[in-house]
Design an enzyme around this catalytic site. Structure first.
Site, mmCIF file in Angstrom:
data_model
loop_
_atom_site.group_PDB
_atom_site.id
_atom_site.type_symbol
_atom_site.label_atom_id
_atom_site.label_comp_id
_atom_site.label_asym_id
_atom_site.label_seq_id
_atom_site.Cartn_x
_atom_site.Cartn_y
_atom_site.Cartn_z
ATOM 1 N N SER A 653 0.821 -1.212 0.000
ATOM 2 C CA SER A 653 0.000 0.000 0.000
ATOM 3 C C SER A 653 0.856 1.263 0.000
ATOM 4 C CB SER A 653 -0.940 0.007 1.211
ATOM 5 O OG SER A 653 -1.874 -1.040 1.128
ATOM 6 N N ASN A 858 -5.631 -8.057 -2.375
ATOM 7 C CA ASN A 858 -5.303 -8.429 -0.997
ATOM 8 C C ASN A 858 -4.364 -7.478 -0.260
ATOM 9 O OD1 ASN A 858 -6.815 -10.855 -1.176
ATOM 10 N ND2 ASN A 858 -5.141 -11.784 -2.322
ATOM 11 N N TYR A 859 -3.512 -6.758 -0.975
ATOM 12 C CA TYR A 859 -2.461 -6.016 -0.280
ATOM 13 C C TYR A 859 -2.451 -4.510 -0.508
ATOM 14 C CZ TYR A 859 -0.772 -10.696 0.607
ATOM 15 O OH TYR A 859 -0.686 -11.997 1.018
ATOM 16 N N ILE A 860 -2.917 -4.052 -1.660
ATOM 17 C CA ILE A 860 -2.982 -2.604 -1.895
ATOM 18 C C ILE A 860 -4.313 -2.092 -1.352
ATOM 19 C CG2 ILE A 860 -3.137 -0.791 -3.645
ATOM 20 C CD1 ILE A 860 -1.297 -2.493 -5.409
#
Length: 901
Positions: A653, A858-860
């Site tokens: 992110s 899932n991650y950003i």
């Protein structure tokens, strides 16, 4: 153990070799001497994604995986996977059902591998990523690795600077007198902002520090809309449009914008009232027709109903070669199948004599497969209207299970169906693939529901295992499956308030890490040289987790798959190639092989050398003085709730946020989308989100090339039409303008024409069949085959036209009232389509080795994607599918283009 023992040989513990408690200076110096230096080292980047030459070294251990490939992860499955449904943290599970761990049994040791230096590995040449694939210019002399390392270093410096600025700002605010409302709270996580009373969608939001559920406020009176200055709508339509608009306004007013007040859910209590209808069980097994039998050693055999059902599990999937050609799959299936046969009396021949089924090779499942295949074909051939009726009947039967009432609000349930029995497939090289998944009975299912709610009735003749009122859990029902002993949960859908709040908290926790990241990095880099083995191992593990996005890994039981993460890495999973390259090769999450070559800090390389020091050998833990729980406990000293997995979310992110700040996306929508994907790709590479090139990638690129060539051919034909209208234009524009591209020769052109004619025939035929199905469903008379022949005349006309053009070399102008100006406009439009397709193809080629979906979903932080969408005026639909838009509804509605991670 005292420091004086440091130079003595390690004592082999009962369960394997163990590292010394302390590391002496002599050992440090000895290791330094063994690691030659090549000057400045650029650590922190996977070299797998950069240029890699062929290496004459020995092959690493492959954990039995011969192909050495890592499977691509699937994108989100619209709430249909129980793995997704049960992915919430342990807090959502009943305390008694949380995972128990045990130390994994050590593997056999080989004393011949006790030398200090590793045997070199022979690794294959790995895929390369071009500079263009990550948005860099290709004409630079700077190597790709160097660019990425410099980018990563600059991001880390920016992160440290920002962390100090945030802490400084907080200290300044703390010294001031308390204010009702601060001037700016942009850097404060949304969950911690003080929310003033305000109107949102007609509902007055009130401050509340209570954990009690927010009462539904009465909607504010609608302001009377002023009439528009435009021409009045036609009579009869105005009332309908006004009604629809009023309904939309009411829906907006009723919408629960939980992200604007996050007081609810800060504690452990998740709900006050909960009502639902339970679960849907799969249908009972229907025996095969009497003429369909398993054949054993040439003899058709009749099986007991339970054994026949298991035989159909295997027989129905003979077309799944990936599974039925897997020796482990076949071995596990036959073990479970014969165990059931022993209980049910094996098979009977036509005379009633017992036939003992002992050898898998003598089993012929083909008659079973052929029957199932014919049934599938019948189902597929059903008229569209009949399929629609069957679908509607199924939806009507399941309607009451699709939603629950959660604190008085209607919420969609993610997966209310109990998994049907079948054969376990698993992902990657799972050791239990092929085992029989048994039918789940109501007696195995625990229902979670409110105390005052009506408990759903169990099927006739059955009862539930238990009824619970777990206010701390977000599950509606659960049971334990027989393959891995895992607990399966019925949870709310991805687009529900509860799931949205879970995602929100996950990303807010990553935002909170911004304040502490510089201190954590300073500490672990200092402790990389600690004399205490436990501190040095912990610092090395955090380094690997932070820099290379390794998962922390959990301890495994003896009967579990041998999957590992950072803390559970074994001697054979890590190979060191001086001066600074580390090769990881192990089975990671879901038994998918993780293979990567990375450059690390010289001190980290030296530490791993120490952690592998003799007499450690195959099967011994590298981080033998560290556990995942100890690592996470240490991390919580920096920030409450901080665990190893938060680093993956934070790094992705924060990196994306930095790239978006620097970005100046211009041009068409497609060009802006490519700019976003370039940034996403860079995040995926920097955070090591890789995937194996899909088997269909080359075919897909070839098809795109064909489509581009087809458009180029249309450009040439359109230019030839211009000559047909005005022969003088050839001299005016020059003959080069009208030349056919050299690669589109006559052979290519004829093949393309034939393909285009055939495609038109197929479209006409499908349209005719669909129209007939609709007529039949409406009770009207179907069209005769003669109608199809008349429609197909268009394809015959196109074929004749192409034949004439090939013969004469002339193309007659097409369309209504064609003019040269119109045709020139058409050429421009087609050329724009070609450019857009080329951008798409470049994008696809760049993404072939990078898991953009993993990063984006899932991650950003999804709010960053929303920021890009709003800042550069690109529809959010270009980034999020309908399912993801529902899942990230909170992100889409909660930020504007000025929001910052």
């Amino acid at each position: 153990m005292s420091s004086s023992d440091d130079d003595t040989p390690l004592v082999r513990a009962k369960d394997g070799a163990k590292s010394n408690e302390r590391i002496s200076k002599d050992v440090d110096k000895a290791m330094d001497a063994q690691v030659p230096s090549n000057g400045h080292i650029e650590p922190g980047i996977s070299i797998r994604m950069g240029p890699v030459d062929d290496m004459d070294v020995d092959a690493p251990a492959t954990n039995g995986n011969a192909n050495g490939k890592r499977k691509a992860r699937n994108s989100i499955t619209n709430g249909k996977s129980y793995k997704d449904a049960s992915s919430s943290e342990d807090d959502d599970k009943p305390l008694s059902k949380r995972r128990r761990t045990s130390q994994q049994a050590k593997l056999a040791k080989d004393d011949s591998e006790s030398e200090l230096s590793d045997v070199p590995l022979k690794a294959r040449a790995l895929p390369k990523a071009t500079a263009e694939q990550i948005g860099e210019s290709s004409d630079s002399d700077t190597p790709l690795n160097t660019k990425l390392v410099k980018k990563k270093e600059s991001i880390e410096k920016a992160a440290a600077k920002e962390a100090k600025a945030i802490r400084s700002k907080e200290k300044t605010v703390a010294k001031r007198k308390p204010k009702i409302e601060s001037d700016s709270d942009d850097d404060v996580p949304l969950a911690k902002k003080k929310i003033p009373a305000k109107k949102a969608n007609g509902v007055k939001k009130q401050e509340s520090d209570s954990d009690a559920p927010l009462a539904k406020k009465p909607a504010a009176k609608k302001a009377k809309a002023k009439p528009a200055a435009a021409t009045p709508a036609k009579k009869g339509k105005a009332k309908k449009e006004e009604t629809e608009q009023d309904q939309e306004a009411e829906d907006e007013e009723d919408e629960y914008r939980w992200w604007e007040n996050t007081a609810k859910g800060d504690g452990t209590k998740k709900w006050d009232t909960l009502e639902h209808s339970g679960v849907v069980f799969p249908p009972e097994y229907e025996p095969l027709p009497k003429n369909v039998k398993l054949i054993y050693d040439g003899v058709p055999v009749t099986l007991h109903k339970d054994a026949e059902e298991v035989a159909t599990f295997y027989g129905s999937m003979l077309n799944s070669t990936h599974n039925v050609e897997n020796p482990t799959f076949n071995k596990n299936f036959f073990e479970d199948f014969t165990a059931l046969l022993d209980k049910t009396g094996h098979g009977k021949d036509k005379d009633g004599n017992t036939v003992k089924i002992k050898k898998f090779e003598k089993c012929d499942f083909k008659p079973i497969f052929e029957w199932f295949d014919s049934e599938r074909a019948k189902k597929k051939a059903l008229p569209a209207a009949e399929k629609k009726v069957l679908k509607a009947e199924k939806e009507a039967a399941e309607a009451r299970y699709m939603f629950c009432m959660w604190d008085g609000r209607k919420q969609k349930v993610g997966n209310f169906r109990v998994e049907p029995p079948g054969l376990f497939r698993g992902r990657g090289e799972h050791p239990k693939t092929g085992r029989v998944k048994k039918r789940v009975l109501p007696e195995q299912i625990t229902i979670n529901i409110g105390e005052k709610a009506k408990v759903p009735e169990a099927p006739a003749g059955h009862r539930w295992k238990e009824i619970k009122h777990d206010h701390e859990g977000t599950w509606l029902a659960m049971w334990q499956e027989n393959i891995n002993g895992a607990y399966k949960y019925v949870m709310l859908a991805a687009n529900s308030d509860i799931k949205g709040q879970s995602d929100f908290k996950k990303f807010e926790k990553a935002r909170e890490l911004k304040k502490h990241i510089d201190g954590i990095r300073q500490d672990y880099r200092r402790e990389l040289k600690s004399e205490k083995m436990v501190d040095r191992q912990r610092a090395t593990a955090i380094y690997l987790i932070d820099q290379f996005a390794l998962r922390a890994g959990n301890e495994k039981g003896e009967d579990e798959a041998d999957t590992v993460g950072c803390c559970s890495l074994k001697f054979q999973h890590v190979t060191l190639r001086p001066p600074e390259t580390v090769i990881f090769d192990f089975l990671g999450k879901d038994s998918i092989r993780f293979y990567d070559e990375v450059k690390v800090d010289p001190q980290v390389f030296k530490n791993l050398k120490i952690f592998k020091k003799a007499p450690k050998t195959t099967g011994d833990d590298i981080f033998d003085r560290l556990t995942t729980s100890a690592l996470n406990k240490h991390l919580t000293s920096y920030m409450p709730g901080l665990t190893a997995k938060v680093f993956r979310t934070y790094n992705a992110s924060y990196t994306m946020a930095r790239l978006l700040k620097e970005m100046k996306a211009t041009g068409s929508i497609q060009e802006k989308v490519k700019a976003y994907n370039d940034a996403n790709r860079e995040v995926a590479i920097l955070c090591n989100h890789k995937r194996t090139v899909a088997a269909t990638h080359a075919t897909s690129i070839e098809k795109m090339n064909e489509r581009i060539n087809g458009l180029r051919y249309q450009v040439w034909r359109t230019k030839m039409m211009m000559i047909d209208l005005d022969p003088k234009i050839k001299k005016k524009k020059g003959p080069e303008y009208f030349e056919r591209p050299e690669d589109l020769d006559m052979d290519w052109m004829k093949q393309h024409q034939e393909a285009e004619v055939e495609e038109m025939r197929q479209k006409i035929t499908k349209k005719f069949e669909k129209d007939n199905e609709k007529l039949k469903a409406d009770g009207e008379k179907e069209m005769k085959p003669k109608e199809l022949d008349e429609r197909l005349e268009k394809a015959d006309e196109l074929a004749a036209k192409y034949k004439k053009e090939n013969k004469t070399g002339k193309v007659e102008a097409e369309g209504k009232g064609p003019t040269v100006d119109k045709l020139e406009g058409n050429v421009d439009k087609i050329n724009q389509r070609i450019e857009n397709m080329k951008i798409q193809m470049e994008d696809k080629e760049g993404n072939k080795e990078v898991a953009l979906g993993t990063s984006k979903i899932n991650y950003i932080d999804p709010r960053l994607t929303v920021v890009f969408s709003k800042k550069f005026d690109v529809p959010i639909e270009r980034f999020f599918s309908k399912t993801l838009r529902e899942k990230f509804d909170w992100a889409i509605k909660s930020v504007d283009e000025k929001w910052d991670f």
